[in-house]
Design a protein around this motif. Structure first.
Motif, PDB file in Angstrom:
ATOM      1  N   PRO A 444       0.821  -1.214   0.000  1.00 23.04           N
ATOM      2  CA  PRO A 444       0.000   0.000   0.000  1.00 23.04           C
ATOM      3  C   PRO A 444       0.852   1.261   0.000  1.00 23.04           C
ATOM      4  O   PRO A 444       1.872   1.353   0.698  1.00 23.04           O
ATOM      5  CB  PRO A 444      -0.810  -0.133   1.293  1.00 23.04           C
ATOM      6  CG  PRO A 444      -0.836  -1.596   1.591  1.00 23.04           C
ATOM      7  CD  PRO A 444       0.482  -2.119   1.115  1.00 23.04           C
ATOM      8  N   ASP A 445       0.424   2.235  -0.798  1.00 23.20           N
ATOM      9  CA  ASP A 445       1.168   3.489  -0.918  1.00 23.20           C
ATOM     10  C   ASP A 445       0.168   4.621  -1.115  1.00 23.20           C
ATOM     11  O   ASP A 445      -0.721   4.529  -1.969  1.00 23.20           O
ATOM     12  CB  ASP A 445       2.130   3.405  -2.108  1.00 23.20           C
ATOM     13  CG  ASP A 445       2.998   4.646  -2.243  1.00 23.20           C
ATOM     14  OD1 ASP A 445       4.086   4.668  -1.618  1.00 23.20           O
ATOM     15  OD2 ASP A 445       2.579   5.586  -2.943  1.00 23.20           O
ATOM     16  N   ASP A 446       0.312   5.683  -0.297  1.00 19.54           N
ATOM     17  CA  ASP A 446      -0.636   6.793  -0.350  1.00 19.54           C
ATOM     18  C   ASP A 446      -0.643   7.484  -1.698  1.00 19.54           C
ATOM     19  O   ASP A 446      -1.679   7.955  -2.168  1.00 19.54           O
ATOM     20  CB  ASP A 446      -0.320   7.803   0.755  1.00 19.54           C
ATOM     21  CG  ASP A 446      -0.623   7.267   2.153  1.00 19.54           C
ATOM     22  OD1 ASP A 446      -1.425   6.297   2.234  1.00 19.54           O
ATOM     23  OD2 ASP A 446      -0.057   7.777   3.127  1.00 19.54           O
ATOM     24  N   GLN A 447       0.511   7.588  -2.341  1.00 18.40           N
ATOM     25  CA  GLN A 447       0.597   8.321  -3.599  1.00 18.40           C
ATOM     26  C   GLN A 447       0.213   7.458  -4.796  1.00 18.40           C
ATOM     27  O   GLN A 447      -0.519   7.899  -5.686  1.00 18.40           O
ATOM     28  CB  GLN A 447       2.021   8.850  -3.793  1.00 18.40           C
ATOM     29  CG  GLN A 447       2.213   9.644  -5.086  1.00 18.40           C
ATOM     30  CD  GLN A 447       3.621  10.203  -5.227  1.00 18.40           C
ATOM     31  OE1 GLN A 447       4.461  10.006  -4.359  1.00 18.40           O
ATOM     32  NE2 GLN A 447       3.865  10.912  -6.328  1.00 18.40           N
TER      33      GLN A 447
END
Length: 525
Positions: A444-447
């Motif tokens: 998972p990655d916010d960007q």
């Protein structure tokens, strides 16, 4: 024909020929058939009935194979259990299969007792070995009390031979009901692909509870071949067995081939009798295959399939060309073409067939496809539709119907709204001289939604930095595919068959990322 016909027929045709070899232990085909008769008689005498399940918790040994045949002769169903599971995981499988008999070995009495304590009591427990276990009786004493007279076969080829619980690389195991016909049909497909012959000697180094060892063993036992058994795989023992037992064929998964060709003592072993390596069970990085073709110059056959489908395609020996045309070299990255009995389709999410070159889900139809999952009608209906098995693998067919695997649906990374296939990145990482093993996942990655993340095991004595490996990928791949992070690990989590368990890798890397992301990382743009 049912699978117990194998020792019966070979006992008549090759009575004095070795059937099973493990160290100093040797059983001829006639001896094996007599023990199979005794075992079938013992199962009936214990009050078991056709269709009852017999759970097996053993390391590789001759008894494992005779159990398969004896259970088949009595019309019952084998339930092989992964010996590396925890007691709770074993109990989950046993509770689902509801065996009437549990057979285990001395090495697993403690975990077996813990697992059995979590399920309703079992009336019958048999123990192989010299240790004791509560309420268990000696396997050898059971057999010695029986006559070795011919036991008639019970059942037909469409009956379930065994329930193989899937390895769980993407989730909880499901019980694949594999019939006698499934395995026999697969063997005939493999005869064509391998050029199998009666004089072959097969080395079993992968776990016998797993489908790979079973289908390979069944194929060569149908021909009356000798099976050499290793209790478990390690590269040194495998190399030694090839030389001492004059092995001609063997199955290895890619991680095992990688271990063999990188073993420092490989050149000291006589491997001249080895004519064929069969490989499958996971993606074979082209760099590893190219090195294997030089370090182990024998024939190679790749099989693509699942526990539920057996071998749907084969990349045969004549396709393994290093110095051929561009199209020939490209085929080395494929899983070959359909088996004689199989058909493959590539479909989109709506189930529509896709043209050559377009990536979609791989569907398989053949006599080797299972009838379904044990007591799981919803999962069966989702996986098998109109006779086609939906594999969950992504790939494409080229104009000549060579199948190219791209990824598993659940392993595909979606980063910045773009589909990224991890197998492609892993192949590039394997090309780096310092990389011994690599696995790529999405975290998972916010960007980006998901960030491409690589776990890398370096070769002993070699060094590489995260930045260097990311740059290596950038040079050989579109920039958006390169890893955002590279984590160096001592080893990759694998099941006993050598398949990398990405579901176990994800939490380990996620924990590391939570510590190290504050230092920043390379852009994945």
């Amino acid at each position: 024909m049912t699978l117990d016909d194998i020792p019966r027929r070979n006992g008549l045709r090759f009575p004095g020929k070795m059937a099973l070899v493990m160290g100093e232990r040797r059983l001829t085909w006639a001896e094996l058939d007599r023990r199979v008769n005794k075992l079938a008689a013992a199962l009936v005498a214990a009050g078991l009935h056709p269709g009852d399940r017999v759970a097996i918790l053993l390391a590789n040994c001759p008894e494992y194979l005779e159990l398969y045949f004896g259970i088949a002769r009595a019309g019952m169903i084998a339930v092989p259990v992964n010996y590396r599971l925890t007691a709770r995981e074993m109990a989950q499988i046993l509770g689902h299969a509801e065996p009437a008999l549990f057979v285990t070995g001395s090495a697993y009495t403690q975990v077996a007792a813990e697992a059995l304590a979590l399920i309703p009591p079992l009336k019958h427990r048999w123990l192989i070995g010299d240790r004791s276990m509560a309420n268990a009786i000696s396997y050898e004493s059971v057999l010695s009390a029986m006559h070795g007279h011919r036991m008639p076969t019970v059942g037909v080829d469409t009956d379930t031979f065994a329930i193989f619980f899937t390895s769980g690389t993407t989730g909880l195991p499901k019980g694949a009901m594999v019939s006698h016909r499934n395995l026999i049909a697969n063997s005939f497909n493999q005869f064509v692909a391998d050029g199998s012959r009666c004089r072959d000697i097969n080395l079993i180094g992968t776990p016998i509870y797993h489908m790979g060892a079973v289908f390979m063993g069944i194929t060569y036992m149908m021909l009356g071949c000798t099976q050499v058994i290793l209790e478990q795989f390690d590269a040194a023992s495998w190399l030694a067995a090839v030389g001492s037992e004059h092995v001609s064929v063997a199955l290895l998964v890619p991680t095992m081939i990688n271990a063999v060709i990188n073993h420092p003592a490989i050149d000291s072993h006589d491997l001249s009798t080895l004519r064929l390596l069969f490989y499958g069970g996971g993606p074979m990085p082209p760099a590893v295959l190219a090195k294997a073709l030089v370090r182990l110059p024998c024939g190679y056959t790749q099989g693509y399939g699942l526990t539920e489908t057996l071998e749907a395609t084969f990349l045969v020996s004549e396709d393994h060309v290093l110095d051929g045309t561009p199209s020939q070299r490209q085929r080395l990255a494929s899983a070959g073409r359909e088996a004689v009995d199989a058909e493959v389709r590539i479909v989109n999410d709506q189930g529509h067939d896709l043209p050559p070159g377009q990536v979609g889900e791989i569907l398989v139809k053949s006599l080797s496809v299972i009838s379904g999952y044990w007591r799981q009608p919803a999962e069966t209906q989702a996986a098998i539709r109109d006779g086609w098995f939906y594999t969950g693998d992504l790939g494409y067919l080229d104009e000549e119907r060579y199948l190219f695997l791209v990824d598993r649906k659940k392993d595909m990374v979606v980063s910045g709204g773009v589909n990224i296939y991890t197998k492609e990145i892993e192949a590039v990482l394997f090309d780096h001289p310092a990389v011994l093993e690599a696995a790529v996942i999405g975290l998972p990655d916010d960007q980006w939604g998901e960030a491409v993340t690589a776990a890398v095991v370096l070769r002993p004595g070699m060094h590489a930095t995260e930045a260097a490996l990311i740059e290596h990928c950038r040079v050989h791949l579109a920039s958006y595919k390169k890893p955002k992070r590279v984590m160096f690990v001592g080893e990759l989590p694998k099941n006993p068959s050598g398949t990398v368990l990405k579901r176990d890798l994800r939490p380990r890397l996620a924990a590391s990322m939570s510590i190290s992301t504050a230092t920043g990382g390379a852009s994945n743009g």
